[in-house]
Design an enzyme around this catalytic site. Structure first.
Site, short mmCIF file in Angstrom:
data_model
loop_
_atom_site.label_atom_id
_atom_site.label_comp_id
_atom_site.label_asym_id
_atom_site.label_seq_id
_atom_site.Cartn_x
_atom_site.Cartn_y
_atom_site.Cartn_z
N GLU A 16 0.82 -1.21 0.00
CA GLU A 16 0.00 0.00 0.00
C GLU A 16 0.86 1.26 0.00
O GLU A 16 0.63 2.19 -0.77
CB GLU A 16 -0.94 0.01 1.21
CG GLU A 16 -2.03 -1.03 1.18
CD GLU A 16 -3.07 -0.79 0.10
OE1 GLU A 16 -3.25 0.37 -0.35
OE2 GLU A 16 -3.71 -1.76 -0.32
N ASN A 57 1.22 3.86 -3.12
CA ASN A 57 0.86 5.28 -2.93
C ASN A 57 1.98 6.19 -3.41
O ASN A 57 1.72 7.21 -4.06
CB ASN A 57 0.53 5.57 -1.47
CG ASN A 57 -0.87 5.19 -1.09
OD1 ASN A 57 -1.68 4.79 -1.92
ND2 ASN A 57 -1.18 5.31 0.19
N ARG A 82 -9.04 3.66 -7.89
CA ARG A 82 -8.38 3.42 -6.62
C ARG A 82 -9.45 3.34 -5.53
O ARG A 82 -10.45 4.05 -5.58
CB ARG A 82 -7.40 4.56 -6.28
CG ARG A 82 -6.37 4.86 -7.35
CD ARG A 82 -5.40 3.74 -7.62
NE ARG A 82 -4.70 3.38 -6.40
CZ ARG A 82 -4.07 2.23 -6.24
NH1 ARG A 82 -4.05 1.34 -7.18
NH2 ARG A 82 -3.45 1.98 -5.12
#
Length: 151
Positions: free
Chosen positions: A51, A55, A110
Site C-alpha cells: 500500500e 501510494n 483506486r
C-alpha cells in the site's frame, strides 16, 4: 533510524516503477522473517508495504519512474519500525487523504483505503507530507514470535 545494541536495520531505495512494488514487499518480508512472525503478521506487513509503495508511485510521483522510493526498516527486540518515503508531490490535505474511501485518482479506480489499511494493520501509524516535497509514512508493529507461542 539508529544502529545500536539489540537492533538490526536495512535501507532500500528503488525506482518508482510499479514492478518494484513486489520487490519491496518481498525484501522487507525477508528482513522481518528473522523475528519468526506468524503468517498473519507477515501477510499484514507485506500488505502495508504494498500500500505504501503503491501510494508513493501512483500519488507521489504520478507514475513517473524517475522518482525514488525509500524504505527504512529497523528491528529493535520484537518491534519493527518501517518508514516509506518519497520526494514526490506531497499531499495538500492530509486529513482528507486519510479519510476512508477518499482518492485523488478516481479515474484509476483506486479504492481510497490505503491509509486505513495501513493504520488498521499496524500498532502505530503516522503520515507526514509537505506539498512539493514528498510524503513519509512511519509504521510500527510488535511481532509475537511463533517461537514464544510454542515454549
Amino acid at each position: 533510524m539508529n544502529e545500536g545494541t539489540g537492533t538490526n536495520f536495512m535501507n532500500l531505495q528503488f525506482a518508482a516503477k510499479s514492478e518494484n512494488e513486489s520487490f519491496a514487499r518481498v525484501t522487507v518480508a525477508a528482513f522481518i522473517s528473522q523475528l519468526d512472525p506468524t503468517m498473519d503478521e507477515l501477510s499484514d506487513l507485506k500488505t502495508v508495504i504494498s500500500e505504501a509503495v503503491t501510494n508513493s508511485i501512483i500519488h507521489g510521483y504520478n507514475n513517473n519512474s524517475e522518482g525514488v522510493v525509500s524504505i527504512q526498516a529497523e528491528i529493535r527486540e520484537d518491534m519493527i519500525t518501517i518508514i516509506v518515503e518519497d520526494r514526490g508531490e506531497g499531499i495538500e490535505d492530509l486529513e482528507l487523504a486519510k479519510q476512508p474511501l477518499f482518492t485523488s485518482k478516481p479515474e484509476l479506480e483506486r479504492s481510497g483505503m490505503g491509509f486505513t489499511i495501513m493504520e488498521n494493520f499496524m500498532d502505530e501509524f503516522e503520515v507526514s507530507s509537505e506539498p512539493g516535497r514528498g510524503t513519509s509514512i512511519k509504521m510500527k508493529k510488535r511481532i509475537e514470535s511463533k517461537k514464544a507461542l510454542y515454549n
